[in-house]
Design a protein around this motif. Sequence first.
Motif, PDB file in Angstrom:
ATOM      1  N   SER A 309       0.857  -1.135  -0.117  1.00 43.19           N
ATOM      2  CA  SER A 309      -0.036  -0.065  -0.079  1.00 43.19           C
ATOM      3  C   SER A 309       0.890   1.171  -0.002  1.00 43.19           C
ATOM      4  CB  SER A 309      -0.985  -0.044   1.116  1.00 43.19           C
ATOM      5  OG  SER A 309       0.037  -0.150   2.379  1.00 43.19           O
ATOM      6  N   PRO A 310       0.275   2.453  -0.034  1.00 41.40           N
ATOM      7  CA  PRO A 310       1.263   3.781  -0.300  1.00 41.40           C
ATOM      8  C   PRO A 310       2.268   3.775   0.809  1.00 41.40           C
ATOM      9  CG  PRO A 310      -1.021   4.053  -0.888  1.00 41.40           C
ATOM     10  CD  PRO A 310      -1.112   2.758  -0.480  1.00 41.40           C
ATOM     11  N   GLN A 311       1.943   3.437   1.884  1.00 42.05           N
ATOM     12  CA  GLN A 311       3.112   3.439   3.061  1.00 42.05           C
ATOM     13  C   GLN A 311       3.864   2.281   3.357  1.00 42.05           C
ATOM     14  OE1 GLN A 311      -0.452   4.337   5.565  1.00 42.05           O
ATOM     15  NE2 GLN A 311       0.745   5.727   6.861  1.00 42.05           N
ATOM     16  N   ALA A 312       3.576   1.281   2.546  1.00 43.43           N
ATOM     17  CA  ALA A 312       4.271  -0.087   2.669  1.00 43.43           C
ATOM     18  C   ALA A 312       4.648  -0.669   1.137  1.00 43.43           C
ATOM     19  CB  ALA A 312       3.303  -1.022   3.259  1.00 43.43           C
ATOM     20  N   PRO A 313       5.314   0.125   0.418  1.00 38.10           N
ATOM     21  CA  PRO A 313       5.780  -0.233  -0.857  1.00 38.10           C
ATOM     22  C   PRO A 313       6.493  -1.469  -0.963  1.00 38.10           C
ATOM     23  CG  PRO A 313       7.180   1.460  -0.213  1.00 38.10           C
ATOM     24  CD  PRO A 313       6.249   1.430   0.879  1.00 38.10           C
ATOM     25  N   ILE A 314       6.352  -2.174  -2.132  1.00 32.35           N
ATOM     26  CA  ILE A 314       7.325  -3.345  -2.512  1.00 32.35           C
ATOM     27  C   ILE A 314       8.831  -2.858  -2.509  1.00 32.35           C
ATOM     28  CG2 ILE A 314       7.756  -5.316  -3.881  1.00 32.35           C
ATOM     29  CD1 ILE A 314       4.712  -5.005  -4.874  1.00 32.35           C
ATOM     30  N   THR A 315       9.490  -3.384  -1.875  1.00 28.41           N
ATOM     31  CA  THR A 315      11.221  -3.079  -1.809  1.00 28.41           C
ATOM     32  C   THR A 315      11.792  -4.020  -2.537  1.00 28.41           C
ATOM     33  OG1 THR A 315      11.139  -3.725   0.479  1.00 28.41           O
ATOM     34  CG2 THR A 315      10.809  -1.253   0.132  1.00 28.41           C
ATOM     35  N   HIS A 316      11.312  -5.501  -2.668  1.00 24.13           N
ATOM     36  CA  HIS A 316      12.190  -6.516  -3.212  1.00 24.13           C
ATOM     37  C   HIS A 316      12.023  -6.664  -4.552  1.00 24.13           C
ATOM     38  CE1 HIS A 316       8.697  -8.768  -2.740  1.00 24.13           C
ATOM     39  NE2 HIS A 316       8.330  -8.406  -1.593  1.00 24.13           N
ATOM     40  N   GLY A 317      11.718  -6.260  -5.375  1.00 21.88           N
ATOM     41  CA  GLY A 317      11.585  -6.665  -6.687  1.00 21.88           C
ATOM     42  C   GLY A 317      10.600  -7.703  -7.061  1.00 21.88           C
ATOM     43  N   ALA A 318      10.706  -8.426  -8.233  1.00 22.45           N
ATOM     44  CA  ALA A 318       9.656  -9.520  -8.470  1.00 22.45           C
ATOM     45  C   ALA A 318      10.003 -10.626  -7.729  1.00 22.45           C
ATOM     46  CB  ALA A 318       9.918  -9.528  -9.887  1.00 22.45           C
ATOM     47  N   GLY A 319       9.200 -11.534  -7.803  1.00 20.44           N
ATOM     48  CA  GLY A 319       9.298 -12.817  -7.305  1.00 20.44           C
ATOM     49  C   GLY A 319       8.211 -12.835  -6.163  1.00 20.44           C
ATOM     50  N   PRO A 320       8.448 -13.952  -5.148  1.00 18.43           N
ATOM     51  CA  PRO A 320       7.436 -14.038  -4.036  1.00 18.43           C
ATOM     52  C   PRO A 320       7.068 -12.857  -3.460  1.00 18.43           C
ATOM     53  CG  PRO A 320       9.386 -15.507  -3.884  1.00 18.43           C
ATOM     54  CD  PRO A 320       9.634 -14.668  -4.852  1.00 18.43           C
ATOM     55  N   LEU A 321       5.730 -12.457  -3.164  1.00 19.19           N
ATOM     56  CA  LEU A 321       5.079 -11.339  -2.789  1.00 19.19           C
ATOM     57  C   LEU A 321       3.921 -11.851  -1.851  1.00 19.19           C
ATOM     58  CD1 LEU A 321       4.740  -8.213  -2.524  1.00 19.19           C
ATOM     59  CD2 LEU A 321       3.260  -8.471  -4.625  1.00 19.19           C
ATOM     60  N   VAL A 322       4.179 -11.469  -0.454  1.00 18.82           N
ATOM     61  CA  VAL A 322       2.965 -11.483   0.194  1.00 18.82           C
ATOM     62  C   VAL A 322       2.069 -10.247   0.370  1.00 18.82           C
ATOM     63  CG1 VAL A 322       2.258 -11.840   2.458  1.00 18.82           C
ATOM     64  CG2 VAL A 322       4.123 -13.136   1.729  1.00 18.82           C
ATOM     65  N   ILE A 323       0.804 -10.595  -0.273  1.00 18.92           N
ATOM     66  CA  ILE A 323      -0.031  -9.295  -0.299  1.00 18.92           C
ATOM     67  C   ILE A 323      -0.973  -9.795   1.058  1.00 18.92           C
ATOM     68  CG2 ILE A 323      -2.044  -8.534  -1.329  1.00 18.92           C
ATOM     69  CD1 ILE A 323      -0.683  -9.442  -4.102  1.00 18.92           C
ATOM     70  N   THR A 324      -1.520  -8.660   1.831  1.00 21.22           N
ATOM     71  CA  THR A 324      -2.192  -9.002   2.928  1.00 21.22           C
ATOM     72  C   THR A 324      -2.936  -7.899   3.396  1.00 21.22           C
ATOM     73  OG1 THR A 324      -2.167  -9.699   5.420  1.00 21.22           O
ATOM     74  CG2 THR A 324      -0.451  -8.050   4.617  1.00 21.22           C
ATOM     75  N   GLY A 325      -4.106  -8.029   4.060  1.00 22.26           N
ATOM     76  CA  GLY A 325      -4.901  -7.054   4.545  1.00 22.26           C
ATOM     77  C   GLY A 325      -6.144  -7.543   5.621  1.00 22.26           C
ATOM     78  N   LEU A 326      -6.966  -6.691   5.705  1.00 22.96           N
ATOM     79  CA  LEU A 326      -7.912  -6.928   6.807  1.00 22.96           C
ATOM     80  C   LEU A 326      -9.355  -6.716   6.004  1.00 22.96           C
ATOM     81  CD1 LEU A 326      -6.412  -4.384   9.557  1.00 22.96           C
ATOM     82  CD2 LEU A 326      -6.668  -7.143   9.656  1.00 22.96           C
ATOM     83  N   ALA A 327     -10.354  -7.573   6.741  1.00 23.56           N
ATOM     84  CA  ALA A 327     -11.514  -7.611   6.391  1.00 23.56           C
ATOM     85  C   ALA A 327     -12.560  -7.613   7.593  1.00 23.56           C
ATOM     86  CB  ALA A 327     -11.848  -8.904   5.497  1.00 23.56           C
ATOM     87  N   TRP A 328     -13.728  -7.365   7.387  1.00 20.92           N
ATOM     88  CA  TRP A 328     -14.506  -7.114   8.725  1.00 20.92           C
ATOM     89  C   TRP A 328     -16.185  -6.734   8.292  1.00 20.92           C
ATOM     90  CZ3 TRP A 328     -10.999  -3.243   7.504  1.00 20.92           C
ATOM     91  CH2 TRP A 328     -11.606  -2.058   6.783  1.00 20.92           C
ATOM     92  N   SER A 329     -16.721  -7.191   9.085  1.00 19.13           N
ATOM     93  CA  SER A 329     -18.582  -7.056   8.757  1.00 19.13           C
ATOM     94  C   SER A 329     -19.107  -6.922  10.181  1.00 19.13           C
ATOM     95  CB  SER A 329     -19.002  -8.005   7.849  1.00 19.13           C
ATOM     96  OG  SER A 329     -20.452  -7.756   8.052  1.00 19.13           O
ATOM     97  N   GLY A 330     -20.072  -5.712  10.337  1.00 24.15           N
ATOM     98  CA  GLY A 330     -20.926  -5.465  11.195  1.00 24.15           C
ATOM     99  C   GLY A 330     -22.013  -6.311  11.231  1.00 24.15           C
ATOM    100  N   ARG A 331     -22.209  -7.282  10.347  1.00 23.58           N
ATOM    101  CA  ARG A 331     -23.296  -8.144  10.348  1.00 23.58           C
ATOM    102  C   ARG A 331     -23.233  -9.541  10.391  1.00 23.58           C
ATOM    103  NH1 ARG A 331     -27.559  -4.995   8.175  1.00 23.58           N
ATOM    104  NH2 ARG A 331     -26.786  -3.250   6.736  1.00 23.58           N
TER     105      ARG A 331
END
Length: 427
Positions: A309-331
């Motif tokens: 994300s903008p404050q957490a850019p990719i710094t290691h170039g191509a290859g293995p990449l961990v994409i991560t995030g958060l999800a939630w619901s009030g229902r």
Amino acid sequence: MSESSGKHSPSRRRFLTSVAAAGAGAVAAGAARAAGPDPLITEVQDWARATGDGVDATPYGLPIEYEGDVIRRNVEWLTADTISSINFTPIHALDGTITPQGCAFERHHSGAIALKKEDYRLMINGLVDQPLVFSYADLERFPRQNHVYFCECAANSGMEWAGAQLNGAQFTHGMIHNMEYSGVSLRTLLEEAGLGAAGDLKDKWVYVEGADASSNGRSIPMEKALDDVLVAFKANGEALRKEHGYPVRLVVPGWEGNMWVKWLRRIEVMDGPVESREETSKYTDTLEDGTSRKWTWVMDAKSVVTSPSPQAPITHGAGPLVITGLAWSGRGAITGVDVSMDGGKSWQPARLAAPGQDKALTRFYLDTNWDGSEMLLQSRARDSSGYVQPTKAQLREVRGLNSIYHNNAIQTWWVKANGVAENVEVS
Ligand SMILES: Nc1nc2c(c(=O)[nH]1)N[C@H]1C(S)=C(S)[C@@H](COP(=O)(O)O)O[C@H]1N2
Ligand SMILES: [Mo]
């Protein structure tokens, strides 16, 4: 990897370059490290020459100085003054789901107050059989529960209605925290006061208010009050921090943060809602035709990629990449999260770190092999009610552009080939 020691030979540099060019990525970088003598391995380091800090050095620990970047931040134009103010959780830098209290966002209408446990009183009055006042010590004698819940300000992502604005997940989605609360069920306290006097409970309400100057009064329908609302005094195992309502706050699972009254002072059982400031002129959404949505308490399913994300850019170039995030619901619980790398044209299922919990944050991962080309990165959450997180276009079609609150639309990060990410919109 640090190059500052100056001990790396030109041949080692070439080796690293050729490995990177071959696209071998992060795994091969480890092999490259072994190609030359690495002083971090071959030399005895300062930290091994002498003893470290004693156990008496840190009676209460803070994050190590090297993590000084993982802090709450403000958006200057949103914070007119520090009394009526908001700051944001650094979600781009956290992992897992629990938010440490020390960097969990704060929202105060009249500043954070210091209220001693000994000076604490909670009154329950109105349509009850016996009006009661509880001290803090009284509350500790009722059966206790522990639950993890997210608290999201209704204004979270509110600045993004008209277009992509703030460059970072912390700023676009950081008005949220997720803690394990210990406290007493509100139902238990209401039953202690006795609800016989209220008659038919179907059309009854409670009005809750805080001890701070703003009081932040809100009306809650009795059905919710008797369902899962908590009168909480601990968060993540320790006392609530002052800024989160010490010594006692209300926890209203899945509902907008404004109802989570801090420094909880009084609960009145009433035969209707008060229609206070915080539930009329604020925290309602004005539609295109000038009418407003009313009683929009539940926070709909939402998600965001926190890294890259903008404050957490990719710094290691191509290859293995961990994409991560958060999800939630009030229902309810999150049942699935999809990730798109092409702005929503195609989707693949992310891996949930643990099965979604009711009204709590869920961590998702997509372990991928990045080809180094630019991405339009998105995430899309689904919840146990069958609801799917909408696109910005879908949400605007229904709500128009006048809203401030309750923006749960899909977020896009434009990740460029150099790994730098930017907040953008796709149409
Ligand atoms: N007494 C009181 N309760 C309050 C507020 C307040 O200003 N005073 N702010 C509300 C708002 S708008 C939100 S989003 C949440 C934020 O909780 P936090 O500061 O623990 O993050 O508290 C709510 N409870
Ligand atoms: Mo809020």
